[in-house]
Design an enzyme around this catalytic site. Structure first.
Site, PDB file in Angstrom:
ATOM      1  N   GLU A 129     161.298  28.578  46.765  1.00 22.50           N
ATOM      2  CA  GLU A 129     162.252  28.678  47.883  1.00 22.50           C
ATOM      3  C   GLU A 129     161.458  28.619  49.185  1.00 22.50           C
ATOM      4  OE1 GLU A 129     165.211  31.842  47.985  1.00 22.50           O
ATOM      5  OE2 GLU A 129     165.075  31.876  50.187  1.00 22.50           O
ATOM      6  N   GLU A 187     165.660  31.002  59.055  1.00 25.01           N
ATOM      7  CA  GLU A 187     166.782  31.904  58.798  1.00 25.01           C
ATOM      8  C   GLU A 187     166.761  32.987  59.848  1.00 25.01           C
ATOM      9  OE1 GLU A 187     167.214  34.309  55.185  1.00 25.01           O
ATOM     10  OE2 GLU A 187     165.067  34.574  55.107  1.00 25.01           O
TER      11      GLU A 187
END
Ligand SMILES: *[C@@H]1O[C@H](CO)[C@@H](O)[C@H](O)[C@H]1NC(C)=O
Ligand SMILES: *[C@@H]1O[C@H](CO)[C@@H](O)[C@H](O)[C@H]1NC(C)=O
Ligand SMILES: *[C@@H]1O[C@H](CO)[C@@H](O)[C@H](O)[C@H]1NC(C)=O
Length: 242
Positions: A134, A139
């Site tokens: 990932e 974010e």
């Protein structure tokens, strides 16, 4: 003659995989993206349930709106019940991205994202098979910062949190993935043209990624979240080979 030809450098041209025109119309968008999480499903690890109605394409911009709601059934994630307090949106690229030996990708775009408590917009890559890989290319976890993360395992990760100024403005995000040794993949992260972090993901080369753009809520960004609509907008998205 042959010797002369060999002296001519091979031109290296990046291939465009998702063009900057992707958000110019809903039909362009739907050529490259599907609604909801690309592995299937409308809930994940936060307090939002995703649907198509909260995703809009207008003015060459993708806008996801998280709307507070009551009376939604809860979600289940990792064996836990999560209260659903918002309807919002997630979109996933139809194409999977696998860093080849000796190659890579460049993901870039311009993002208008909030850092308000309980809002969790993200632009990320996650494993098609198993987990990790990932890479969180950007974010925002509701604390005034932007985060860049690369996971070797759930507890061994490279991460960088950077103070995020002027969240109402668009900021340029770029992430370059490059095979290092036939096994590991380097991820470099830029914001507004400045390099923020360089990570190496273990055994990422050759493993396919989903590309996800979503506006989760609450979860890792804290709760309660806002009682008014939150929007997350992206324009100038482009994905090319390195
Ligand atoms: C449309 O997008 C342009 C930038 O691409 C921006 O300057 C303009 O304000 C936007 N218009 C509306 C109505 O949002
Ligand atoms: C993840 O693994 C890669 C490859 O072995 C290594 O270079 C990197 O430092 C590791 N990341 C962390 C946080 O240990
Ligand atoms: C909140 O978002 C929803 C879904 O996009 C929209 O229907 C509604 O009008 C918005 N509410 C406000 C106050 O803007």
């Amino acid at each position: 003659m042959i010797a002369a030809l060999l002296l001519v450098p091979l031109a290296h041209t990046a291939t465009v995989l998702i063009p900057k025109t992707v958000f110019d119309s809903t039909s362009n968008f739907e050529q490259y993206f599907t609604y909801n999480y690309p592995w299937g499903g409308t809930t994940h690890n936060g307090g939002a349930r995703m649907d198509r109605a909260h995703v809009a394409i207008s003015n060459s911009t993708l806008t996801i709106t998280a709307q507070p709601v009551k009376g939604q059934p809860s979600a289940t994630h990792g064996g836990k019940q999560i209260a659903i307090n918002y309807l919002s949106g997630a979109v996933g690229a139809k194409q999977h991205f696998t860093v080849p030996k000796g190659g890579g990708f460049v993901f870039s775009g311009s993002f208008q994202a909030t850092t308000t408590k309980g809002t969790w917009p993200a632009f990320w890559l996650t494993a098609v098979n198993g987990w990790p890989p990932e890479i969180d290319m950007a974010e925002w976890k509701g604390s005034g910062k932007i985060s860049f993360n690369t996971f070797n395992t759930s507890s061994v990760l490279s991460w960088k949190d950077v103070t995020y100024s002027n969240p109402s403005q668009y900021h340029a995000i770029k992430c370059e993935l490059k095979d290092v040794n036939g096994k590991d993949t380097q991820a470099k992260f830029w914001m507004d043209g400045a390099l923020q972090a360089t990570h190496v993901g273990k055994d990422y080369t050759g493993k396919p990624f989903y590309l996800v753009i979503n506006l989760q809520m609450e979860g890792s960004s804290g709760s309660p979240g806002p009682t008014v609509n939150t929007t997350y907008s992206v324009r100038d998205l482009e994905v090319t080979t390195l």
